[in-house]
Design a protein around this motif. Structure first.
Motif, PDB file in Angstrom:
ATOM      1  N   THR A  26       0.749  -1.199  -0.027  1.00 44.33           N
ATOM      2  CA  THR A  26      -0.112   0.032   0.030  1.00 44.33           C
ATOM      3  C   THR A  26       0.693   1.328  -0.016  1.00 44.33           C
ATOM      4  O   THR A  26       0.634   2.208  -0.620  1.00 44.33           O
ATOM      5  CB  THR A  26      -0.943   0.110   1.201  1.00 44.33           C
ATOM      6  OG1 THR A  26      -1.915  -1.078   1.110  1.00 44.33           O
ATOM      7  CG2 THR A  26      -1.737   1.234   1.178  1.00 44.33           C
ATOM      8  N   LEU A  27       1.839   1.224   0.925  1.00 43.05           N
ATOM      9  CA  LEU A  27       2.835   2.501   0.928  1.00 43.05           C
ATOM     10  C   LEU A  27       3.626   2.613  -0.252  1.00 43.05           C
ATOM     11  O   LEU A  27       3.440   3.623  -0.835  1.00 43.05           O
ATOM     12  CB  LEU A  27       3.735   2.184   2.056  1.00 43.05           C
ATOM     13  CG  LEU A  27       4.826   3.363   2.403  1.00 43.05           C
ATOM     14  CD1 LEU A  27       4.017   4.786   2.585  1.00 43.05           C
ATOM     15  CD2 LEU A  27       5.645   2.901   3.299  1.00 43.05           C
ATOM     16  N   HIS A  29       2.453   1.592  -3.526  1.00 41.19           N
ATOM     17  CA  HIS A  29       1.478   2.120  -4.348  1.00 41.19           C
ATOM     18  C   HIS A  29       1.245   3.788  -4.195  1.00 41.19           C
ATOM     19  O   HIS A  29       1.412   4.361  -5.007  1.00 41.19           O
ATOM     20  CB  HIS A  29       0.388   1.517  -4.009  1.00 41.19           C
ATOM     21  CG  HIS A  29      -0.942   1.909  -4.971  1.00 41.19           C
ATOM     22  ND1 HIS A  29      -0.999   1.624  -6.411  1.00 41.19           N
ATOM     23  CD2 HIS A  29      -2.122   2.492  -4.755  1.00 41.19           C
ATOM     24  CE1 HIS A  29      -1.986   2.207  -6.960  1.00 41.19           C
ATOM     25  NE2 HIS A  29      -2.765   2.695  -6.057  1.00 41.19           N
ATOM     26  N   ALA A  30       1.122   4.151  -3.015  1.00 41.27           N
ATOM     27  CA  ALA A  30       0.911   5.557  -2.756  1.00 41.27           C
ATOM     28  C   ALA A  30       2.065   6.355  -3.120  1.00 41.27           C
ATOM     29  O   ALA A  30       2.067   7.447  -4.091  1.00 41.27           O
ATOM     30  CB  ALA A  30       0.933   5.844  -1.045  1.00 41.27           C
ATOM     31  N   TRP A  31       3.278   5.818  -3.009  1.00 41.82           N
ATOM     32  CA  TRP A  31       4.504   6.524  -3.841  1.00 41.82           C
ATOM     33  C   TRP A  31       4.476   6.603  -5.240  1.00 41.82           C
ATOM     34  O   TRP A  31       4.837   7.486  -5.765  1.00 41.82           O
ATOM     35  CB  TRP A  31       5.622   6.116  -3.067  1.00 41.82           C
ATOM     36  CG  TRP A  31       5.974   6.665  -1.680  1.00 41.82           C
ATOM     37  CD1 TRP A  31       6.183   5.997  -0.468  1.00 41.82           C
ATOM     38  CD2 TRP A  31       6.484   7.993  -1.353  1.00 41.82           C
ATOM     39  NE1 TRP A  31       6.543   6.653   0.305  1.00 41.82           N
ATOM     40  CE2 TRP A  31       6.826   8.079   0.047  1.00 41.82           C
ATOM     41  CE3 TRP A  31       6.677   9.230  -2.426  1.00 41.82           C
ATOM     42  CZ2 TRP A  31       7.241   9.256   0.580  1.00 41.82           C
ATOM     43  CZ3 TRP A  31       7.159  10.284  -1.512  1.00 41.82           C
ATOM     44  CH2 TRP A  31       7.318  10.462  -0.033  1.00 41.82           C
ATOM     45  N   CYS A  33       1.967   6.258  -7.209  1.00 43.51           N
ATOM     46  CA  CYS A  33       0.951   7.309  -7.340  1.00 43.51           C
ATOM     47  C   CYS A  33       1.345   8.893  -7.423  1.00 43.51           C
ATOM     48  O   CYS A  33       1.046   9.378  -8.302  1.00 43.51           O
ATOM     49  CB  CYS A  33      -0.393   7.093  -6.695  1.00 43.51           C
ATOM     50  SG  CYS A  33      -1.369   5.873  -6.625  1.00 43.51           S
ATOM     51  N   LEU A 107      -8.450   5.972  -4.322  1.00 45.58           N
ATOM     52  CA  LEU A 107      -7.773   6.116  -3.405  1.00 45.58           C
ATOM     53  C   LEU A 107      -7.749   7.491  -2.721  1.00 45.58           C
ATOM     54  O   LEU A 107      -7.568   8.593  -3.884  1.00 45.58           O
ATOM     55  CB  LEU A 107      -6.375   5.746  -3.741  1.00 45.58           C
ATOM     56  CG  LEU A 107      -5.343   5.835  -2.656  1.00 45.58           C
ATOM     57  CD1 LEU A 107      -5.313   4.510  -1.915  1.00 45.58           C
ATOM     58  CD2 LEU A 107      -3.828   5.936  -3.672  1.00 45.58           C
ATOM     59  N   LEU A 109      -5.339  10.028  -0.545  1.00 48.10           N
ATOM     60  CA  LEU A 109      -3.948  10.042   0.072  1.00 48.10           C
ATOM     61  C   LEU A 109      -4.068  11.253   0.886  1.00 48.10           C
ATOM     62  O   LEU A 109      -4.122  12.437   0.089  1.00 48.10           O
ATOM     63  CB  LEU A 109      -3.004   9.989  -1.010  1.00 48.10           C
ATOM     64  CG  LEU A 109      -1.587   9.536  -0.583  1.00 48.10           C
ATOM     65  CD1 LEU A 109      -0.628   9.258  -1.713  1.00 48.10           C
ATOM     66  CD2 LEU A 109      -0.869  11.131  -0.264  1.00 48.10           C
ATOM     67  N   ILE A 181       1.988   9.597   5.831  1.00 50.37           N
ATOM     68  CA  ILE A 181       1.228   9.163   4.945  1.00 50.37           C
ATOM     69  C   ILE A 181      -0.109   8.499   5.262  1.00 50.37           C
ATOM     70  O   ILE A 181       0.002   7.278   6.080  1.00 50.37           O
ATOM     71  CB  ILE A 181       1.450   8.247   3.610  1.00 50.37           C
ATOM     72  CG1 ILE A 181       2.821   9.258   3.032  1.00 50.37           C
ATOM     73  CG2 ILE A 181       0.775   8.054   2.543  1.00 50.37           C
ATOM     74  CD1 ILE A 181       3.534   8.632   1.795  1.00 50.37           C
ATOM     75  N   THR A 183      -3.531   6.603   3.838  1.00 53.41           N
ATOM     76  CA  THR A 183      -4.269   6.094   2.630  1.00 53.41           C
ATOM     77  C   THR A 183      -5.743   5.379   3.050  1.00 53.41           C
ATOM     78  O   THR A 183      -5.941   4.955   4.120  1.00 53.41           O
ATOM     79  CB  THR A 183      -3.557   4.848   1.683  1.00 53.41           C
ATOM     80  OG1 THR A 183      -3.572   3.755   2.515  1.00 53.41           O
ATOM     81  CG2 THR A 183      -2.186   5.613   1.120  1.00 53.41           C
ATOM     82  N   TYR A 185      -8.385   3.420   0.892  1.00 52.77           N
ATOM     83  CA  TYR A 185      -8.823   2.781  -0.246  1.00 52.77           C
ATOM     84  C   TYR A 185     -10.131   2.417  -0.402  1.00 52.77           C
ATOM     85  O   TYR A 185     -10.854   1.641   0.607  1.00 52.77           O
ATOM     86  CB  TYR A 185      -7.848   1.542  -0.697  1.00 52.77           C
ATOM     87  CG  TYR A 185      -8.261   0.755  -2.000  1.00 52.77           C
ATOM     88  CD1 TYR A 185      -7.821   1.370  -3.301  1.00 52.77           C
ATOM     89  CD2 TYR A 185      -8.939  -0.338  -2.064  1.00 52.77           C
ATOM     90  CE1 TYR A 185      -8.115   0.739  -4.429  1.00 52.77           C
ATOM     91  CE2 TYR A 185      -9.340  -1.100  -3.201  1.00 52.77           C
ATOM     92  CZ  TYR A 185      -8.889  -0.526  -4.454  1.00 52.77           C
ATOM     93  OH  TYR A 185      -9.176  -0.999  -5.598  1.00 52.77           O
TER      94      TYR A 185
END
Ligand SMILES: Cc1cc2nc3c(=O)[nH]c(=O)nc-3n(C[C@H](O)[C@H](O)[C@H](O)COP(=O)(O)O)c2cc1C
Length: 210
Positions: A26-27, A29-31, A33, A107, A109, A181, A183, A185
């Motif tokens: 997940t982390l 994926h956040a970066w 994005c 998502l 963020l 951070i 998130t 979802y």
């Protein structure tokens, strides 16, 4: 890769990405994005909302263009005019927050961090160098951004390249060191909310009730 699952209302299959039940993924994926937002002008991550604390303590938000992401250093960068209010706010209190909602990616963020204004240093110079002429022109606007004017068009834009170059003294590259951070979802099979305290290793990652 993504897992196939059933949509509750219709019984139709749909794709549930693998990252949703994995904190590390997940982390990442956040970066990813955020990094994509720098290059992809149509991505919602291209234009995050940045919140600062107003000089009177009130929250203030605005859209900016995300110019750079350094995943290793956990840093984000946007550009602004030193003469604007947000620059004064960051000088006064460097704590900032960032928000993006990606409807297609389902998502939200949220991030928090500490902003640093690069003005007249090497980072500012290289950020200025990589900016397009059209983007540079904003920094030579007279009078300063936010100045009250008597008529809607009562301000001057630079008329040639030499005038645009003079705006460099007003240019600031703002580096945000990201400390948190979060998130969220959205998914039919169960929303997923996670919070990451960066720099704390695995102990800094935590699922939260959505
Ligand atoms: C799509 C979009 C992108 C923007 N990008 C920036 C930017 O990169 N930097 C910036 O200072 N202002 C940018 N702005 C303008 C800000 O949202 C804001 O109106 C302006 O900077 C004044 O904010 P302040 O009074 O808080 O300093 C952008 C606005 C929009 C709508």
């Amino acid at each position: 890769m993504s897992e196939k699952t059933m949509r509750r209302e219709t019984g139709q299959p749909y794709h549930r990405p693998d990252f949703v039940d994995d904190l590390d993924a997940t982390l990442r994926h956040a970066w990813a994005c955020l990094a994509r937002g720098v290059k992809d002008r149509r991505s919602p991550f291209h234009t995050p909302t940045i919140a600062t604390l107003g000089l009177d303590g009130r929250p203030r938000m605005r859209t900016v263009v995300l110019r750079a992401v350094d995943v290793e250093a956990r840093q984000l960068r946007f550009h602004t005019d030193q003469r604007g209010l947000k620059s004064a706010e960051i000088r006064n209190d460097p704590r900032v927050a960032l928000h993006v909602y990606d409807q297609r990616g389902k998502l939200q963020l949220r991030a928090e961090g500490i902003a640093h204004l690069h003005e007249g240093d090497d980072q500012a110079a290289s950020a200025w160098e990589e900016s397009r002429l059209m983007s540079r022109a904003c920094y030579a606007t007279q009078p300063a951004p936010g100045t009250p004017v008597a008529a809607p068009g009562a301000f001057q834009l630079p008329q040639d390249e030499a005038a645009i170059a003079q705006g460099e003294v007003n240019f600031s590259a703002v580096a945000i060191s990201v400390t948190e951070i979060e998130t969220l979802y959205l998914d039919h099979a169960g929303h997923r909310r996670a919070r990451f305290h960066l720099g704390d290793g695995a102990a800094g990652a935590q699922w939260l009730v959505p």
